[in-house]
Design a protein around this motif. Structure first.
Motif, PDB file in Angstrom:
ATOM      1  N   TRP A  69      76.627   3.344  47.031  1.00  0.00           N
ATOM      2  CA  TRP A  69      76.203   4.073  46.180  1.00  0.00           C
ATOM      3  C   TRP A  69      75.431   3.127  45.088  1.00  0.00           C
ATOM      4  O   TRP A  69      76.383   2.161  44.932  1.00  0.00           O
ATOM      5  CB  TRP A  69      77.089   4.941  45.230  1.00  0.00           C
ATOM      6  CG  TRP A  69      77.784   5.745  46.178  1.00  0.00           C
ATOM      7  CD1 TRP A  69      77.274   7.157  46.337  1.00  0.00           C
ATOM      8  CD2 TRP A  69      79.078   5.908  46.819  1.00  0.00           C
ATOM      9  NE1 TRP A  69      78.157   7.947  47.119  1.00  0.00           N
ATOM     10  CE2 TRP A  69      79.347   7.182  47.614  1.00  0.00           C
ATOM     11  CE3 TRP A  69      79.964   4.919  46.809  1.00  0.00           C
ATOM     12  CZ2 TRP A  69      80.340   7.127  48.365  1.00  0.00           C
ATOM     13  CZ3 TRP A  69      81.140   5.238  47.664  1.00  0.00           C
ATOM     14  CH2 TRP A  69      81.328   6.346  48.360  1.00  0.00           C
ATOM     15  N   GLU A  70      74.179   3.074  44.928  1.00  0.00           N
ATOM     16  CA  GLU A  70      73.484   1.961  44.345  1.00  0.00           C
ATOM     17  C   GLU A  70      73.410   2.448  42.680  1.00  0.00           C
ATOM     18  O   GLU A  70      72.404   1.955  41.892  1.00  0.00           O
ATOM     19  CB  GLU A  70      72.164   1.838  44.747  1.00  0.00           C
ATOM     20  CG  GLU A  70      72.254   1.353  46.296  1.00  0.00           C
ATOM     21  CD  GLU A  70      70.821   1.183  46.862  1.00  0.00           C
ATOM     22  OE1 GLU A  70      69.765   0.958  46.027  1.00  0.00           O
ATOM     23  OE2 GLU A  70      70.758   1.093  48.054  1.00  0.00           O
ATOM     24  N   THR A  71      74.630   2.495  42.161  1.00  0.00           N
ATOM     25  CA  THR A  71      74.574   2.821  40.606  1.00  0.00           C
ATOM     26  C   THR A  71      75.596   1.421  40.146  1.00  0.00           C
ATOM     27  O   THR A  71      76.292   0.984  40.725  1.00  0.00           O
ATOM     28  CB  THR A  71      75.469   4.266  40.223  1.00  0.00           C
ATOM     29  OG1 THR A  71      76.925   3.707  40.807  1.00  0.00           O
ATOM     30  CG2 THR A  71      74.796   5.308  40.790  1.00  0.00           C
ATOM     31  N   SER A  72      75.034   1.200  38.993  1.00  0.00           N
ATOM     32  CA  SER A  72      75.922   0.297  38.253  1.00  0.00           C
ATOM     33  C   SER A  72      77.298   0.477  38.168  1.00  0.00           C
ATOM     34  O   SER A  72      78.097  -0.387  38.006  1.00  0.00           O
ATOM     35  CB  SER A  72      75.303   0.050  36.821  1.00  0.00           C
ATOM     36  OG  SER A  72      75.177   1.126  36.186  1.00  0.00           O
ATOM     37  N   GLN A  73      77.519   1.752  37.874  1.00  0.00           N
ATOM     38  CA  GLN A  73      79.114   2.138  37.744  1.00  0.00           C
ATOM     39  C   GLN A  73      80.011   1.724  39.050  1.00  0.00           C
ATOM     40  O   GLN A  73      80.883   1.308  39.154  1.00  0.00           O
ATOM     41  CB  GLN A  73      79.121   3.830  37.544  1.00  0.00           C
ATOM     42  CG  GLN A  73      80.852   4.076  37.714  1.00  0.00           C
ATOM     43  CD  GLN A  73      80.890   5.508  37.655  1.00  0.00           C
ATOM     44  OE1 GLN A  73      79.833   6.313  37.523  1.00  0.00           O
ATOM     45  NE2 GLN A  73      82.207   6.023  37.681  1.00  0.00           N
ATOM     46  N   PHE A  74      79.252   2.262  40.338  1.00  0.00           N
ATOM     47  CA  PHE A  74      80.076   1.641  41.428  1.00  0.00           C
ATOM     48  C   PHE A  74      79.930   0.456  41.655  1.00  0.00           C
ATOM     49  O   PHE A  74      80.956  -0.380  42.285  1.00  0.00           O
ATOM     50  CB  PHE A  74      79.543   2.526  42.587  1.00  0.00           C
ATOM     51  CG  PHE A  74      80.273   2.274  43.967  1.00  0.00           C
ATOM     52  CD1 PHE A  74      81.302   2.802  44.039  1.00  0.00           C
ATOM     53  CD2 PHE A  74      79.584   1.159  44.868  1.00  0.00           C
ATOM     54  CE1 PHE A  74      82.268   2.416  45.211  1.00  0.00           C
ATOM     55  CE2 PHE A  74      80.531   0.994  46.299  1.00  0.00           C
ATOM     56  CZ  PHE A  74      81.742   1.632  46.222  1.00  0.00           C
ATOM     57  N   ALA A  75      78.787  -0.372  41.620  1.00  0.00           N
ATOM     58  CA  ALA A  75      78.856  -1.863  41.669  1.00  0.00           C
ATOM     59  C   ALA A  75      79.850  -2.550  40.863  1.00  0.00           C
ATOM     60  O   ALA A  75      80.419  -3.473  41.298  1.00  0.00           O
ATOM     61  CB  ALA A  75      77.315  -2.155  41.125  1.00  0.00           C
ATOM     62  N   GLY A  76      79.904  -2.088  39.740  1.00  0.00           N
ATOM     63  CA  GLY A  76      80.958  -2.675  38.773  1.00  0.00           C
ATOM     64  C   GLY A  76      82.460  -2.261  39.365  1.00  0.00           C
ATOM     65  O   GLY A  76      83.229  -3.176  39.134  1.00  0.00           O
ATOM     66  N   LYS A  77      82.611  -1.332  39.820  1.00  0.00           N
ATOM     67  CA  LYS A  77      83.938  -0.881  40.315  1.00  0.00           C
ATOM     68  C   LYS A  77      84.332  -1.743  41.738  1.00  0.00           C
ATOM     69  O   LYS A  77      85.490  -2.205  41.878  1.00  0.00           O
ATOM     70  CB  LYS A  77      83.943   0.493  40.643  1.00  0.00           C
ATOM     71  CG  LYS A  77      85.243   1.380  40.860  1.00  0.00           C
ATOM     72  CD  LYS A  77      86.461   0.955  40.004  1.00  0.00           C
ATOM     73  CE  LYS A  77      86.046   2.164  38.901  1.00  0.00           C
ATOM     74  NZ  LYS A  77      87.020   2.354  37.707  1.00  0.00           N
ATOM     75  N   GLU A 114      82.295   9.447  42.964  1.00  0.00           N
ATOM     76  CA  GLU A 114      83.256   9.841  42.144  1.00  0.00           C
ATOM     77  C   GLU A 114      84.753   9.652  42.668  1.00  0.00           C
ATOM     78  O   GLU A 114      85.617   9.185  42.157  1.00  0.00           O
ATOM     79  CB  GLU A 114      83.253  11.304  41.396  1.00  0.00           C
ATOM     80  CG  GLU A 114      84.294  11.617  40.347  1.00  0.00           C
ATOM     81  CD  GLU A 114      84.322  12.993  39.849  1.00  0.00           C
ATOM     82  OE1 GLU A 114      85.087  13.467  39.188  1.00  0.00           O
ATOM     83  OE2 GLU A 114      83.128  13.620  40.157  1.00  0.00           O
ATOM     84  N   LYS A 115      84.878  10.094  43.922  1.00  0.00           N
ATOM     85  CA  LYS A 115      86.123  10.124  44.603  1.00  0.00           C
ATOM     86  C   LYS A 115      86.396   8.389  45.096  1.00  0.00           C
ATOM     87  O   LYS A 115      87.420   7.985  45.027  1.00  0.00           O
ATOM     88  CB  LYS A 115      86.118  10.838  46.045  1.00  0.00           C
ATOM     89  CG  LYS A 115      86.262  12.408  45.790  1.00  0.00           C
ATOM     90  CD  LYS A 115      86.161  13.182  46.979  1.00  0.00           C
ATOM     91  CE  LYS A 115      86.538  14.488  46.862  1.00  0.00           C
ATOM     92  NZ  LYS A 115      86.423  15.393  48.098  1.00  0.00           N
ATOM     93  N   ALA A 116      85.369   7.803  45.486  1.00  0.00           N
ATOM     94  CA  ALA A 116      85.465   6.302  45.807  1.00  0.00           C
ATOM     95  C   ALA A 116      85.895   5.740  44.578  1.00  0.00           C
ATOM     96  O   ALA A 116      86.827   4.856  44.853  1.00  0.00           O
ATOM     97  CB  ALA A 116      84.127   5.916  46.241  1.00  0.00           C
ATOM     98  N   CYS A 117      85.485   5.778  43.482  1.00  0.00           N
ATOM     99  CA  CYS A 117      85.947   5.285  42.037  1.00  0.00           C
ATOM    100  C   CYS A 117      87.353   5.551  41.936  1.00  0.00           C
ATOM    101  O   CYS A 117      88.189   4.640  41.671  1.00  0.00           O
ATOM    102  CB  CYS A 117      85.239   5.470  40.944  1.00  0.00           C
ATOM    103  SG  CYS A 117      83.345   4.811  41.149  1.00  0.00           S
TER     104      CYS A 117
END
Length: 153
Positions: A69-77, A114-117
């Motif tokens: 997932w190329e979102t900043s949320q996932f990158a940060g997580k 969401e589940k990954a985070c």
């Protein structure tokens, strides 16, 4: 270590040339050449061991990893997860391990960011070295059951 290994390897190559030059130009007698066979065999064995050891010293080229997932949320997580592993368990994730971890996380999360985070958060909460699925909420007749005593589901 690579720098030192390169210097050692350079010296082995240089010495090998000098040794060959000496054997070619020393004008050794037949008995002298016979005596050097033991030395030549030992030198060749040493070179062979150095060549075999080289595979453990010369680094492997890392693979390129792409976040599922190329979102900043996932990158940060994901960055948080790698730093957590290093801080908590002393584990540095190399590129191939990271690639497989990302693929495994995507599979566990059923391709849901969401589940990954949540999996990462839960795994950190339990101080785990690998991913742990959070428990599923209890259901009763397809409805969520609320425990009114403590407000949890």
């Amino acid at each position: 270590m690579q720098k030192h290994w390169d210097k050692l390897w350079e010296k082995i190559v240089e010495t090998d040339k000098q040794f060959d030059d000496y054997l070619q130009n020393a004008g050794l007698s037949a008995s002298g050449m016979k005596k050097t066979k033991i030395l030549v065999k030992a030198w060749n064995d040493l070179k062979k061991l150095a060549e075999e050891f080289d595979q453990f010293v010369t680094p492997v080229e890392p693979v390129t990893n792409i976040l599922p997932w190329e979102t900043s949320q996932f990158a940060g997580k994901w960055k948080f997860w790698k730093e957590y592993l290093q801080e908590q368990h002393g584990q540095v994730m190399r590129s191939r391990s990271e690639k497989m971890a990302l693929e495994y996380l995507a599979m566990l999360a059923e391709d849901s960011e969401e589940k990954a985070c949540k999996i990462i958060d839960f795994s950190c909460y339990l101080r785990a070295k690998s991913f742990i699925l959070p428990p599923q909420k209890k259901e009763d007749n397809n409805k969520l059951v609320n425990n009114t005593e403590d407000g949890t589901w």
